[in-house]
Design an enzyme around this catalytic site. Structure first.
Site, short mmCIF file in Angstrom:
data_model
loop_
_atom_site.label_atom_id
_atom_site.label_comp_id
_atom_site.label_asym_id
_atom_site.label_seq_id
_atom_site.Cartn_x
_atom_site.Cartn_y
_atom_site.Cartn_z
CE LYS A 1 -8.62 2.23 0.75
NZ LYS A 1 -9.91 2.28 1.65
CD GLU B 1 3.06 13.35 14.59
OE1 GLU B 1 2.19 12.88 14.52
OE2 GLU B 1 3.91 13.38 13.64
CG ASP C 1 -1.35 9.19 5.54
OD1 ASP C 1 -1.41 8.47 4.66
OD2 ASP C 1 -1.96 9.18 6.43
#
Length: 255
Positions: free
Chosen positions: A162, A108, A158
């Site tokens: 867009k 992470e 994620d």
């Protein structure tokens, strides 16, 4: 490619600026992060105290050095699973006690997320979890040998919704090839998303990597734990919006 000055003012810190990105010598598609920078965050006083005490034992920062997993976990021959983008470690901490014979490495970028996972690991006396701070693609490419992993998990990455940002998605032909290289024959890749467009994107890629055999979902004979045990923060937000959870399993082809 070597990482430049690796000195840190504090334990577990990453260099400022854009994430390091490898240049792969193939024509496959890899995430291009462009203007994305490392996420920085502040720890609470208690988190910082625990971090300073436990990070040298439990954590590492992205570097150009292969991890000796047996030495790090203090045992030989155990299975090893890497979780890419572990977030705050909700699933990691819930699953790890149920697979105590397996080494779990959570990767992470976000320090407060790792700090929260560290708190769960320490308080729960979970001894089979370690952490690496860095971008998942770079950590896999630089810190794990080919054919060394029994599993890779990518939960709720994620979605970059867009259209102009789709190229940043981690599930692409290049990462799938990298995952396949790092997995042992018979190793398992497990991906989950609650984003409908990302699911359609993944559906187009399930058979793109010849070294990965797509098993669908569910796969009853899967040799690894696939029940994530808990609802993560991001999964919960998706469920509140009536999102459907889509999960995918692949197995690296046997020699």
């Amino acid at each position: 490619m070597s990482i430049s000055d690796n000195s840190r003012d504090q334990l577990g810190e990453l260099p400022a600026g854009r994430p390091l990105q490898s240049d792969f010598d193939n024509d496959l598609d890899y995430p291009r992060l462009g203007s994305v920078t490392f996420r920085r965050g502040t720890l609470t006083e208690n988190q910082q105290t625990m971090w300073d005490e436990k990070w040298p034992e439990l954590g590492r920062v992205l570097e150009d050095e292969l991890i000796d997993v047996d030495a790090w976990f203090g045992r030989e021959g155990a299975k090893t699973i890497v979780e890419i983008g572990s977030g705050t470690g909700t699933s990691t901490a819930a699953m790890a006690p149920l697979e105590a014979d397996t080494n779990i490495v959570a990767v992470e970028l976000y320090k407060p997320g790792l700090a929260k996972l560290m708190g769960s690991v320490v308080r729960g006396e979970i001894d089979n979890v370690r952490m690496v701070r860095g971008d998942g693609i770079e950590v896999l490419n630089r810190m794990f040998a080919d054919g060394s992993l029994d599993g890779i998990r990518v939960y709720f990455p994620d979605p970059w919704p867009k259209a102009r940002h789709n190229k940043r998605r981690i599930i692409q032909s290049g990462p799938l090839n990298l995952f396949a290289k790092k997995l042992k024959p018979g190793g398992v890749l497990h991906v989950a998303t609650d984003h409908a467009d990302y699911a359609e994107w993944i559906n187009e890629l399930v058979e793109v990597e010849p070294l990965l055999e797509y098993k669908g979902w569910p796969w009853e004979e899967c040799p690894q734990l696939t029940d994530r045990q808990v609802i993560t923060k991001f999964e919960g937000k998706g469920l509140e919006k009536d999102h459907v959870i889509n999960e995918y399993l692949w197995q690296k082809v046997q020699n």
